[in-house]
Design an enzyme around this catalytic site. Structure first.
Site, PDB file in Angstrom:
ATOM      1  N   LEU A   1       0.813  -1.211   0.000  1.00  0.00           N
ATOM      2  CA  LEU A   1       0.000   0.000   0.000  1.00  0.00           C
ATOM      3  C   LEU A   1       0.857   1.276   0.000  1.00  0.00           C
ATOM      4  CD1 LEU A   1      -2.678  -1.133   2.633  1.00  0.00           C
ATOM      5  CD2 LEU A   1      -2.682  -1.485   0.152  1.00  0.00           C
TER       6      LEU A   1
ATOM      7  N   GLU B   1       0.420   5.913  -0.768  1.00  0.00           N
ATOM      8  CA  GLU B   1      -0.507   7.033  -0.518  1.00  0.00           C
ATOM      9  C   GLU B   1      -1.746   6.979  -1.416  1.00  0.00           C
ATOM     10  OE1 GLU B   1       2.764   7.245  -0.551  1.00  0.00           O
ATOM     11  OE2 GLU B   1       3.494   8.972   0.600  1.00  0.00           O
TER      12      GLU B   1
ATOM     13  N   HIS C   1      -3.416   4.253  -2.197  1.00  0.00           N
ATOM     14  CA  HIS C   1      -4.379   3.400  -1.470  1.00  0.00           C
ATOM     15  C   HIS C   1      -4.904   4.133  -0.245  1.00  0.00           C
ATOM     16  CE1 HIS C   1      -1.712   0.316  -3.451  1.00  0.00           C
ATOM     17  NE2 HIS C   1      -2.907  -0.075  -3.852  1.00  0.00           N
TER      18      HIS C   1
ATOM     19  N   GLN D   1      -8.342   6.600 -10.049  1.00  0.00           N
ATOM     20  CA  GLN D   1      -8.413   7.012 -11.459  1.00  0.00           C
ATOM     21  C   GLN D   1      -7.141   6.644 -12.211  1.00  0.00           C
ATOM     22  OE1 GLN D   1      -9.408  11.249 -12.356  1.00  0.00           O
ATOM     23  NE2 GLN D   1      -7.918  10.893 -14.000  1.00  0.00           N
ATOM     24  N   LYS D   2      -6.076   6.353 -11.469  1.00  0.00           N
ATOM     25  CA  LYS D   2      -4.813   6.020 -12.133  1.00  0.00           C
ATOM     26  C   LYS D   2      -5.009   4.827 -13.071  1.00  0.00           C
ATOM     27  CE  LYS D   2      -0.192   4.517 -11.554  1.00  0.00           C
ATOM     28  NZ  LYS D   2      -0.464   3.070 -11.447  1.00  0.00           N
TER      29      LYS D   2
ATOM     30  N   GLN E   1      -9.321   0.163 -16.041  1.00  0.00           N
ATOM     31  CA  GLN E   1      -9.953  -0.717 -15.054  1.00  0.00           C
ATOM     32  C   GLN E   1     -11.218  -0.059 -14.497  1.00  0.00           C
ATOM     33  OE1 GLN E   1      -7.876  -3.111 -11.904  1.00  0.00           O
ATOM     34  NE2 GLN E   1      -8.330  -1.368 -10.616  1.00  0.00           N
TER      35      GLN E   1
ATOM     36  N   VAL F   1      -3.053   9.970  -6.850  1.00  0.00           N
ATOM     37  CA  VAL F   1      -2.158  10.652  -5.906  1.00  0.00           C
ATOM     38  C   VAL F   1      -0.766  10.658  -6.525  1.00  0.00           C
ATOM     39  CG1 VAL F   1      -1.203  10.623  -3.563  1.00  0.00           C
ATOM     40  CG2 VAL F   1      -3.556   9.885  -3.960  1.00  0.00           C
TER      41      VAL F   1
HETATM   42  O1  PAF Z   1      -6.162  -2.239  -8.968  1.00  0.00           O
HETATM   43  C1  PAF Z   1      -5.814  -3.274  -8.358  1.00  0.00           C
HETATM   44  O2  PAF Z   1      -5.002  -3.236  -7.438  1.00  0.00           O
HETATM   45  C2  PAF Z   1      -6.426  -4.609  -8.764  1.00  0.00           C
HETATM   46  O3  PAF Z   1      -6.638  -4.689 -10.131  1.00  0.00           O
HETATM   47  C3  PAF Z   1      -7.735  -4.921  -8.002  1.00  0.00           C
HETATM   48  C4  PAF Z   1      -8.823  -3.917  -8.316  1.00  0.00           C
HETATM   49  C5  PAF Z   1      -7.459  -4.930  -6.501  1.00  0.00           C
HETATM   50  C6  PAF Z   1      -8.246  -6.313  -8.399  1.00  0.00           C
HETATM   51  O4  PAF Z   1      -7.323  -7.303  -8.122  1.00  0.00           O
END
Ligand code: PAF
Length: 276
Positions: A31, A33, A35, A146-147, A151, A174
């Protein structure tokens, strides 16, 4: 904070929830900043915050960095505790995928663009794990950066198309003080590459400004590419502008435009984008 590894424990906790709002932050750990921003937003908006750490094998191709993906559970646990997470779910691959199944979620056209082009099957794997996690956690809101714009577009579209009872919350990227987008993969950059990596964001800014001032998308993309080529040792995977969230060519009708890039460095492939 409760740290749990099994689906049974998770089910018990969710079953005890008395109509409280659940904010969910799915992660692959290590993790940073970025996250933290997701966790802080989830903490502010909800009664309960659930976070997951799972390096999802289903979204890695055979030649990708699954084994090399950085991990630091001790530090992550501390960070999650500090961010006020109530439940941290850290399942094993066996817990999430106890048996092989050939029933899959296949993303169509949205996954053939941008990152999807060089990562076939990646977004199918993301939707596979997200579907399982959403069913297990039943979140009111789920938080995505948004990065990872492609996805985000795919998850927003999927949730909408299949009526998942969850609200997807988009959280801005960030950045380091010099503009580099925070990413777990930044640790793989050499010192020189770290200095160069700032030019991804600068190239996107240059492309965006060029487009906004000239209305010439081809020139804007060319300027962005040229900026990366002359200022980094990286190899451009793509630098493109597409409509968001349907990832189609930009037209006069396009409301949101996504300028996105991916660049290969020696040991890391970095992505960044601007939504305008
Ligand atoms: O963005 C991520 O870290 C991954 O693609 C996610 C959304 C946790 C799915 O494994």
């Amino acid at each position: 904070m409760q740290t749990i590894q099994t689906i049974n424990e998770l089910k018990q906790i969710i079953a005890l929830n008395n109509a409280k709002t659940i904010g969910f932050v799915p992660t692959m750990g290590y993790l940073h900043e970025g996250h933290q921003a997701l966790l802080n937003k989830a903490r502010k908006d909800n009664d309960i915050v659930v976070a997951s750490i799972f390096v999802n094998p289903a979204q890695f191709g055979p030649n990708e960095d699954l084994d090399r993906y950085p991990r630091d559970i001790e530090r992550d646990t501390q960070l999650a505790t500090d961010a006020g997470v109530d439940v941290l779910f850290i399942p094993s691959a066996n817990e999430m995928y106890p048996f092989e199944s050939d029933i899959n979620i296949i993303v169509g056209d949205l996954s053939t663009k941008l990152c999807g082009e060089s990562r076939p099957g990646h977004f199918d794997g993301v939707l596979k794990v997200i579907t399982k996690l959403f069913h297990l956690i039943q979140p009111t809101k789920a938080y995505f950066g948004q990065k990872d714009a492609q996805q985000l577009a795919i998850i927003e579209t999927f949730v909408d198309a299949y009526n998942f009872p969850v609200q997807i919350v988009r959280v801005p990227t960030v950045r380091e003080p010099d503009g580099l987008a925070k990413s777990s993969r930044n640790v793989f950059l050499s010192e020189t590459e770290r200095g160069e990596a700032v030019h991804l964001y600068q190239a996107l800014q240059l492309a965006t400004v060029t487009w906004e001032t000239t209305d010439d998308l081809t020139a804007a993309i060319a300027k962005g590419r040229e900026h990366i080529e002359s200022n980094t040792s990286g190899k451009i995977d793509y630098l493109e502008a597409l409509s968001y969230p349907d990832l189609k060519p930009v037209t006069g009708e396009t409301k949101e435009v996504l300028f996105a890039t991916a660049v290969f460095f020696e040991k890391a492939r970095l992505i960044d984008n601007i939504l305008t």
